[in-house]
Scaffold this motif. Structure first.
Motif, PDB file in Angstrom:
ATOM      1  N   TRP A  14       0.835  -1.208   0.000  1.00 46.65           N
ATOM      2  CA  TRP A  14       0.000   0.000   0.000  1.00 46.65           C
ATOM      3  C   TRP A  14       0.867   1.256   0.000  1.00 46.65           C
ATOM      4  N   TYR A  21       2.609   6.124  -7.299  1.00 42.93           N
ATOM      5  CA  TYR A  21       1.627   6.927  -8.031  1.00 42.93           C
ATOM      6  C   TYR A  21       1.738   8.416  -7.700  1.00 42.93           C
ATOM      7  N   ALA A  62      -1.262   9.226 -17.180  1.00 41.70           N
ATOM      8  CA  ALA A  62      -2.144   8.076 -17.388  1.00 41.70           C
ATOM      9  C   ALA A  62      -1.308   6.799 -17.435  1.00 41.70           C
ATOM     10  N   ALA A  63      -1.768   5.786 -16.717  1.00 41.82           N
ATOM     11  CA  ALA A  63      -1.032   4.521 -16.661  1.00 41.82           C
ATOM     12  C   ALA A  63      -1.952   3.373 -17.046  1.00 41.82           C
ATOM     13  N   ALA A  64      -2.595   3.529 -18.188  1.00 39.30           N
ATOM     14  CA  ALA A  64      -3.575   2.530 -18.608  1.00 39.30           C
ATOM     15  C   ALA A  64      -2.907   1.199 -18.917  1.00 39.30           C
ATOM     16  N   GLY A  84      -9.924   3.896  -8.770  1.00 34.67           N
ATOM     17  CA  GLY A  84      -8.519   3.908  -9.143  1.00 34.67           C
ATOM     18  C   GLY A  84      -8.347   4.801 -10.353  1.00 34.67           C
ATOM     19  N   CYS A  85      -8.907   5.993 -10.263  1.00 34.63           N
ATOM     20  CA  CYS A  85      -9.008   6.885 -11.445  1.00 34.63           C
ATOM     21  C   CYS A  85      -7.694   7.560 -11.789  1.00 34.63           C
ATOM     22  N   GLY A  86      -6.705   7.487 -10.904  1.00 38.17           N
ATOM     23  CA  GLY A  86      -5.438   8.140 -11.189  1.00 38.17           C
ATOM     24  C   GLY A  86      -5.639   9.616 -11.479  1.00 38.17           C
ATOM     25  N   ASP A 108      -9.684   7.720  -5.954  1.00 39.60           N
ATOM     26  CA  ASP A 108      -8.298   7.257  -5.920  1.00 39.60           C
ATOM     27  C   ASP A 108      -7.758   7.494  -4.513  1.00 39.60           C
ATOM     28  N   CYS A 109      -6.814   6.631  -4.113  1.00 35.56           N
ATOM     29  CA  CYS A 109      -6.261   6.731  -2.758  1.00 35.56           C
ATOM     30  C   CYS A 109      -5.033   7.632  -2.700  1.00 35.56           C
ATOM     31  N   THR A 110      -4.528   8.064  -3.848  1.00 35.54           N
ATOM     32  CA  THR A 110      -3.300   8.865  -3.871  1.00 35.54           C
ATOM     33  C   THR A 110      -3.657  10.346  -3.999  1.00 35.54           C
ATOM     34  N   SER A 134     -10.054   8.267  -1.605  1.00 34.48           N
ATOM     35  CA  SER A 134     -10.575   7.195  -0.761  1.00 34.48           C
ATOM     36  C   SER A 134      -9.951   5.870  -1.156  1.00 34.48           C
ATOM     37  N   ASP A 135      -9.952   4.932  -0.225  1.00 38.46           N
ATOM     38  CA  ASP A 135      -9.583   3.549  -0.501  1.00 38.46           C
ATOM     39  C   ASP A 135     -10.811   2.865  -1.099  1.00 38.46           C
ATOM     40  N   MET A 136     -10.672   2.368  -2.312  1.00 34.84           N
ATOM     41  CA  MET A 136     -11.847   1.797  -2.999  1.00 34.84           C
ATOM     42  C   MET A 136     -12.439   0.604  -2.262  1.00 34.84           C
ATOM     43  N   ARG A 154     -10.187  -1.196 -10.920  1.00 35.69           N
ATOM     44  CA  ARG A 154      -8.874  -1.805 -10.924  1.00 35.69           C
ATOM     45  C   ARG A 154      -8.500  -2.119  -9.484  1.00 35.69           C
ATOM     46  N   TRP A 183      -4.160  -4.632 -12.736  1.00 33.81           N
ATOM     47  CA  TRP A 183      -2.802  -4.254 -13.106  1.00 33.81           C
ATOM     48  C   TRP A 183      -1.832  -4.750 -12.045  1.00 33.81           C
TER      49      TRP A 183
HETATM   50  C1  LIG Z   1      -2.468   1.938 -12.855  1.00 30.95           C
HETATM   51  S1  LIG Z   1      -3.087   3.422 -12.074  1.00 30.95           S
HETATM   52  C2  LIG Z   1      -4.459   3.670 -13.143  1.00 30.95           C
HETATM   53  C3  LIG Z   1      -4.870   5.078 -13.176  1.00 30.95           C
HETATM   54  C4  LIG Z   1      -5.839   5.415 -14.288  1.00 30.95           C
HETATM   55  N1  LIG Z   1      -6.953   4.546 -14.313  1.00 30.95           N
HETATM   56  C5  LIG Z   1      -5.149   5.421 -15.629  1.00 30.95           C
HETATM   57  O1  LIG Z   1      -5.527   4.658 -16.501  1.00 30.95           O
HETATM   58  O2  LIG Z   1      -4.241   6.208 -15.764  1.00 30.95           O
HETATM   59  C6  LIG Z   1      -3.828   2.824 -10.609  1.00 30.95           C
HETATM   60  C7  LIG Z   1      -4.436   3.868  -9.672  1.00 30.95           C
HETATM   61  O3  LIG Z   1      -5.200   3.207  -8.666  1.00 30.95           O
HETATM   62  C8  LIG Z   1      -4.976   3.815  -7.423  1.00 30.95           C
HETATM   63  N2  LIG Z   1      -5.258   2.806  -6.373  1.00 30.95           N
HETATM   64  C9  LIG Z   1      -4.580   1.656  -6.096  1.00 30.95           C
HETATM   65  N3  LIG Z   1      -5.152   1.001  -5.084  1.00 30.95           N
HETATM   66  C10 LIG Z   1      -6.233   1.746  -4.700  1.00 30.95           C
HETATM   67  C11 LIG Z   1      -7.226   1.591  -3.687  1.00 30.95           C
HETATM   68  N4  LIG Z   1      -7.240   0.558  -2.861  1.00 30.95           N
HETATM   69  N5  LIG Z   1      -8.184   2.537  -3.588  1.00 30.95           N
HETATM   70  C12 LIG Z   1      -8.188   3.620  -4.421  1.00 30.95           C
HETATM   71  N6  LIG Z   1      -7.261   3.822  -5.393  1.00 30.95           N
HETATM   72  C13 LIG Z   1      -6.300   2.877  -5.535  1.00 30.95           C
HETATM   73  C14 LIG Z   1      -3.549   4.322  -7.474  1.00 30.95           C
HETATM   74  O4  LIG Z   1      -3.356   5.431  -6.605  1.00 30.95           O
HETATM   75  C15 LIG Z   1      -3.399   4.706  -8.943  1.00 30.95           C
HETATM   76  O5  LIG Z   1      -3.651   6.070  -9.182  1.00 30.95           O
END
Ligand SMILES: C[S@@+](CC[C@H](N)C(=O)[O-])C[C@H]1O[C@@H](n2cnc3c(N)ncnc32)[C@H](O)[C@@H]1O
Length: 183
Positions: A14, A21, A62-64, A84-86, A108-110, A134-136, A154, A183
């Motif tokens: 975590w 990120y 973006a980290a698709a 996990g919208c980044g 997103d948690c970051t 938030s933590d999803m 995700r 991912w």
């Molecule tokens: C691979 S990135 C994808 C971001 C975005 N969807 C994109 O395509 O660019 C993953 C994202 O999920 C978030 N993330 C990971 N675990 C999470 C959780 N438990 N709750 C909320 N966000 C989370 C990370 O902070 C990160 O921004």
């Protein structure tokens, strides 16, 4: 809520995930050794009009790892929940698709990603978006967001994935679209 409880391995993942990120949000041009950015999205089949319509800043962090829009259509007026919208690239594309009568909720948690997602959506003029830190896996979605949601979900590690899937099953109603990428 902004952290997962759990054993030390999960806590370590975590912490490292949030650090990674945060760096991607703040230093998008750094080489992480994996695909990111606009050209990565293009290679995954994101439509040229999305890539050209949205500001470059929307794509830089973006980290698709896949194209969730290839799985099923999103219609005007729908509500989309992006977990996990980044930095908001997918949320911004979804906002283009749902239009001004729709709604997009990014989670997103970051914190650095949430700040960037808000700035990106504002720069793109997409007022139908909102972003929450938030933590999803611990997310209490309001009833209004459940009636017609298309979560693009995700999850990063198995334990989180199982827990969040259980929770999401409780949100979803019949005929609700659901897309998931790992991912
Ligand atoms: C691979 S990135 C994808 C971001 C975005 N969807 C994109 O395509 O660019 C993953 C994202 O999920 C978030 N993330 C990971 N675990 C999470 C959780 N438990 N709750 C909320 N966000 C989370 C990370 O902070 C990160 O921004």
């Amino acid at each position: 809520m902004s952290s997962c409880e759990g054993d030390s391995a999960a806590t370590s993942i975590w912490t490292r995930s949030k650090a990674l990120y945060t760096t991607l949000a703040n230093e998008p041009h750094r080489d992480f050794g994996w695909g990111k950015g606009k050209e990565n999205a293009r290679s995954l089949g994101y439509a040229p009009e999305w890539l050209e319509t949205l500001p470059d800043a929307v794509w830089e962090s973006a980290a698709a790892v896949g194209n969730p829009f290839a799985v099923a259509a999103i219609a005007v007026g729908q509500t989309v929940v992006d977990l996990g919208c980044g930095a908001g690239a997918d949320a911004c594309v979804a906002a283009l698709l749902v239009g001004s009568s729709g709604r997009v909720v990014g989670v997103d948690c970051t914190p650095a990603m949430i700040a960037k997602a808000r700035a990106n959506a504002a720069a793109a003029g997409l007022g139908q978006t909102e972003f929450h830190e938030s933590d999803m896996t611990r997310l209490p979605l309001p009833t209004a967001a459940r009636t017609s949601s298309s979560p693009m979900v995700r999850s990063i590690w198995r334990r989180t994935r199982c827990r969040s899937w259980r929770r999401r099953a409780g949100w979803l109603k019949p005929a609700v679209g659901y897309r998931s990428r790992i991912w």
